[in-house]
Design a protein around this motif. Sequence first.
Motif, PDB file in Angstrom:
ATOM      1  N   SER A  27       0.840  -1.198   0.000  1.00 16.08           N
ATOM      2  CA  SER A  27       0.000   0.000   0.000  1.00 16.08           C
ATOM      3  C   SER A  27       0.877   1.250   0.000  1.00 16.08           C
ATOM      4  O   SER A  27       2.061   1.203   0.387  1.00 16.08           O
ATOM      5  CB  SER A  27      -0.912   0.007   1.226  1.00 16.08           C
ATOM      6  OG  SER A  27      -0.123   0.120   2.405  1.00 16.08           O
ATOM      7  N   GLU A  28       0.275   2.380  -0.397  1.00 14.14           N
ATOM      8  CA  GLU A  28       1.040   3.615  -0.466  1.00 14.14           C
ATOM      9  C   GLU A  28       1.525   4.051   0.926  1.00 14.14           C
ATOM     10  O   GLU A  28       2.635   4.561   1.071  1.00 14.14           O
ATOM     11  CB  GLU A  28       0.180   4.723  -1.092  1.00 14.14           C
ATOM     12  CG  GLU A  28       0.940   6.009  -1.410  1.00 14.14           C
ATOM     13  CD  GLU A  28       1.967   5.816  -2.519  1.00 14.14           C
ATOM     14  OE1 GLU A  28       1.911   4.793  -3.218  1.00 14.14           O
ATOM     15  OE2 GLU A  28       2.840   6.687  -2.660  1.00 14.14           O
ATOM     16  N   ILE A  29       0.684   3.837   1.940  1.00 11.21           N
ATOM     17  CA  ILE A  29       1.084   4.209   3.305  1.00 11.21           C
ATOM     18  C   ILE A  29       2.283   3.378   3.765  1.00 11.21           C
ATOM     19  O   ILE A  29       3.235   3.890   4.358  1.00 11.21           O
ATOM     20  CB  ILE A  29      -0.105   4.042   4.268  1.00 11.21           C
ATOM     21  CG1 ILE A  29      -1.186   5.071   3.935  1.00 11.21           C
ATOM     22  CG2 ILE A  29       0.338   4.186   5.723  1.00 11.21           C
ATOM     23  CD1 ILE A  29      -2.416   4.981   4.815  1.00 11.21           C
ATOM     24  N   ARG A  30       2.245   2.068   3.451  1.00  6.24           N
ATOM     25  CA  ARG A  30       3.359   1.211   3.851  1.00  6.24           C
ATOM     26  C   ARG A  30       4.630   1.565   3.073  1.00  6.24           C
ATOM     27  O   ARG A  30       5.729   1.507   3.620  1.00  6.24           O
ATOM     28  CB  ARG A  30       2.985  -0.251   3.619  1.00  6.24           C
ATOM     29  CG  ARG A  30       4.009  -1.203   4.214  1.00  6.24           C
ATOM     30  CD  ARG A  30       3.510  -2.631   4.190  1.00  6.24           C
ATOM     31  NE  ARG A  30       4.509  -3.534   4.724  1.00  6.24           N
ATOM     32  CZ  ARG A  30       4.382  -4.852   4.741  1.00  6.24           C
ATOM     33  NH1 ARG A  30       3.277  -5.404   4.252  1.00  6.24           N
ATOM     34  NH2 ARG A  30       5.343  -5.612   5.234  1.00  6.24           N
ATOM     35  N   VAL A  31       4.475   1.932   1.813  1.00  8.19           N
ATOM     36  CA  VAL A  31       5.639   2.364   1.033  1.00  8.19           C
ATOM     37  C   VAL A  31       6.269   3.613   1.660  1.00  8.19           C
ATOM     38  O   VAL A  31       7.495   3.726   1.794  1.00  8.19           O
ATOM     39  CB  VAL A  31       5.220   2.646  -0.429  1.00  8.19           C
ATOM     40  CG1 VAL A  31       6.347   3.356  -1.178  1.00  8.19           C
ATOM     41  CG2 VAL A  31       4.855   1.352  -1.137  1.00  8.19           C
ATOM     42  N   LEU A  32       5.385   4.542   2.065  1.00 12.79           N
ATOM     43  CA  LEU A  32       5.901   5.786   2.643  1.00 12.79           C
ATOM     44  C   LEU A  32       6.640   5.536   3.955  1.00 12.79           C
ATOM     45  O   LEU A  32       7.754   6.029   4.161  1.00 12.79           O
ATOM     46  CB  LEU A  32       4.737   6.761   2.886  1.00 12.79           C
ATOM     47  CG  LEU A  32       4.226   7.548   1.672  1.00 12.79           C
ATOM     48  CD1 LEU A  32       3.035   8.412   2.073  1.00 12.79           C
ATOM     49  CD2 LEU A  32       5.332   8.420   1.098  1.00 12.79           C
ATOM     50  N   PHE A  33       6.012   4.771   4.863  1.00 13.68           N
ATOM     51  CA  PHE A  33       6.587   4.616   6.199  1.00 13.68           C
ATOM     52  C   PHE A  33       7.695   3.561   6.255  1.00 13.68           C
ATOM     53  O   PHE A  33       8.630   3.695   7.053  1.00 13.68           O
ATOM     54  CB  PHE A  33       5.475   4.259   7.205  1.00 13.68           C
ATOM     55  CG  PHE A  33       4.648   5.435   7.602  1.00 13.68           C
ATOM     56  CD1 PHE A  33       5.044   6.256   8.652  1.00 13.68           C
ATOM     57  CD2 PHE A  33       3.494   5.754   6.918  1.00 13.68           C
ATOM     58  CE1 PHE A  33       4.291   7.357   9.007  1.00 13.68           C
ATOM     59  CE2 PHE A  33       2.742   6.862   7.267  1.00 13.68           C
ATOM     60  CZ  PHE A  33       3.134   7.666   8.319  1.00 13.68           C
ATOM     61  N   SER A  34       7.596   2.515   5.428  1.00  9.40           N
ATOM     62  CA  SER A  34       8.584   1.441   5.513  1.00  9.40           C
ATOM     63  C   SER A  34       9.795   1.683   4.618  1.00  9.40           C
ATOM     64  O   SER A  34      10.882   1.171   4.911  1.00  9.40           O
ATOM     65  CB  SER A  34       7.939   0.099   5.113  1.00  9.40           C
ATOM     66  OG  SER A  34       6.885  -0.220   5.986  1.00  9.40           O
ATOM     67  N   HIS A  35       9.644   2.443   3.559  1.00 12.36           N
ATOM     68  CA  HIS A  35      10.744   2.603   2.602  1.00 12.36           C
ATOM     69  C   HIS A  35      11.172   4.061   2.455  1.00 12.36           C
ATOM     70  O   HIS A  35      12.341   4.389   2.651  1.00 12.36           O
ATOM     71  CB  HIS A  35      10.327   2.025   1.243  1.00 12.36           C
ATOM     72  CG  HIS A  35      10.041   0.557   1.273  1.00 12.36           C
ATOM     73  ND1 HIS A  35      11.038  -0.392   1.207  1.00 12.36           N
ATOM     74  CD2 HIS A  35       8.880  -0.129   1.390  1.00 12.36           C
ATOM     75  CE1 HIS A  35      10.510  -1.615   1.276  1.00 12.36           C
ATOM     76  NE2 HIS A  35       9.187  -1.478   1.386  1.00 12.36           N
ATOM     77  N   VAL A  36      10.221   4.928   2.105  1.00 12.11           N
ATOM     78  CA  VAL A  36      10.585   6.327   1.841  1.00 12.11           C
ATOM     79  C   VAL A  36      11.097   7.010   3.110  1.00 12.11           C
ATOM     80  O   VAL A  36      12.133   7.683   3.103  1.00 12.11           O
ATOM     81  CB  VAL A  36       9.380   7.087   1.257  1.00 12.11           C
ATOM     82  CG1 VAL A  36       9.706   8.562   1.104  1.00 12.11           C
ATOM     83  CG2 VAL A  36       8.968   6.486  -0.065  1.00 12.11           C
ATOM     84  N   LEU A  37      10.372   6.837   4.214  1.00 11.35           N
ATOM     85  CA  LEU A  37      10.779   7.489   5.461  1.00 11.35           C
ATOM     86  C   LEU A  37      12.144   7.007   5.927  1.00 11.35           C
ATOM     87  O   LEU A  37      13.001   7.797   6.319  1.00 11.35           O
ATOM     88  CB  LEU A  37       9.733   7.230   6.545  1.00 11.35           C
ATOM     89  CG  LEU A  37      10.056   7.765   7.941  1.00 11.35           C
ATOM     90  CD1 LEU A  37      10.229   9.279   7.903  1.00 11.35           C
ATOM     91  CD2 LEU A  37       8.970   7.391   8.934  1.00 11.35           C
ATOM     92  N   LYS A  38      12.363   5.697   5.861  1.00  9.46           N
ATOM     93  CA  LYS A  38      13.631   5.130   6.327  1.00  9.46           C
ATOM     94  C   LYS A  38      14.808   5.661   5.507  1.00  9.46           C
ATOM     95  O   LYS A  38      15.838   6.049   6.059  1.00  9.46           O
ATOM     96  CB  LYS A  38      13.564   3.612   6.236  1.00  9.46           C
ATOM     97  CG  LYS A  38      14.799   2.920   6.784  1.00  9.46           C
ATOM     98  CD  LYS A  38      14.639   1.413   6.708  1.00  9.46           C
ATOM     99  CE  LYS A  38      15.893   0.719   7.240  1.00  9.46           C
ATOM    100  NZ  LYS A  38      15.754  -0.751   7.136  1.00  9.46           N
ATOM    101  N   ASN A  39      14.662   5.672   4.185  1.00 11.12           N
ATOM    102  CA  ASN A  39      15.768   6.133   3.342  1.00 11.12           C
ATOM    103  C   ASN A  39      15.895   7.651   3.327  1.00 11.12           C
ATOM    104  O   ASN A  39      16.952   8.177   2.987  1.00 11.12           O
ATOM    105  CB  ASN A  39      15.575   5.611   1.918  1.00 11.12           C
ATOM    106  CG  ASN A  39      15.827   4.122   1.829  1.00 11.12           C
ATOM    107  OD1 ASN A  39      16.961   3.665   1.809  1.00 11.12           O
ATOM    108  ND2 ASN A  39      14.756   3.342   1.818  1.00 11.12           N
ATOM    109  N   GLY A  40      14.819   8.346   3.684  1.00 11.51           N
ATOM    110  CA  GLY A  40      14.918   9.803   3.755  1.00 11.51           C
ATOM    111  C   GLY A  40      15.460  10.299   5.076  1.00 11.51           C
ATOM    112  O   GLY A  40      15.619  11.514   5.274  1.00 11.51           O
TER     113      GLY A  40
END
Length: 325
Positions: free
Chosen positions: A233-246
């Motif tokens: 899901s988009e929320i999981r992409v944001l919190f699990s991947h984008v947030l971590k790498n950002g």
Amino acid sequence: MIGYIIRRFLYAIPILIGVNLLTFSLFFVVNTPDDMARIHLGIKHVTPEAMVKWKHEHGYDKPLFLNSKKSGSSQFTDTIFFEKSVRMFAFQFGVSDDGRNIGNEIQNRMWPSLAIALPVFVIGILANITFALLMVFFRATYLDFWGVVLCVALMSISSLFYYITGQFLISKLWHLLPISGYGPGLDAIKFIMLPVVVSILSGIGSGSRLYRTFFLEEIGRDYVRTARAKGLSEIRVLFSHVLKNGMIPILTGAVVVIPLLFMGALILESFFGIPGLGSYTIDAINSQDFAIVHAMVFLGSVLYIVGLALTDISYTLVDPRVRLE
């Protein structure tokens, strides 16, 4: 990692010596020991004898860098610079020009500064990240557009406006919190709430807009497309991947402000009458108290170096590919 920390410690020594030398030179270019004696004794009625006595009592009756009356190493050690600087490296700050122990003052005043700076730091970062992720989640929509407009508007206003408006609305008009001051124990909470709230509000515009840029850069990368292709899901992409790498660029900006947590906010504490290290430094500058200014600049430099080292170490925690060698 231990070797890296030892190297950073060794690199810090010449940096601190340079900062110490620069601070000393700049201060005594503007103020001579005679000027300092006149300020502390009173400009109108000071006598030459009183100035000589004051300089002798405070250790300002020697040459600045080179004592030509001495021989050997004493030419350099029997000077104001050497005597005022060496003890700094043992964190012996001595006494201020008005006779107070600087170390005790720092220990007492660091707690009001931390009481304001820590919640501002933690809640501020969480608020900025949350608002930035919301804008990224609704990117290319009206919510994202007006969110960016709000950020630009908030960051375009001087922080003094937030301080004055907060004092007027919350304290003077609505009588919810004290307008300024500080209290002992739990009474301090009602005094620090207003500075904390206005500080978070004043920084949310610039912080959220910057973090939004970091997250938008990450969200266009291949690993994000791969995650979406796997059905996340988009929320999981944001919190699990984008947030971590950002988090790496966010940590770069966040950890280096750690010295400010200890040193206090110069203007904020003076504005709200908080007896922290920020107001302590401002008062020392106004009274031309070299001992306090010298100690606070040195301490701030040490904390800044520690903050940079912690930044590098934090990279290894959020990105296993980073190695400190």
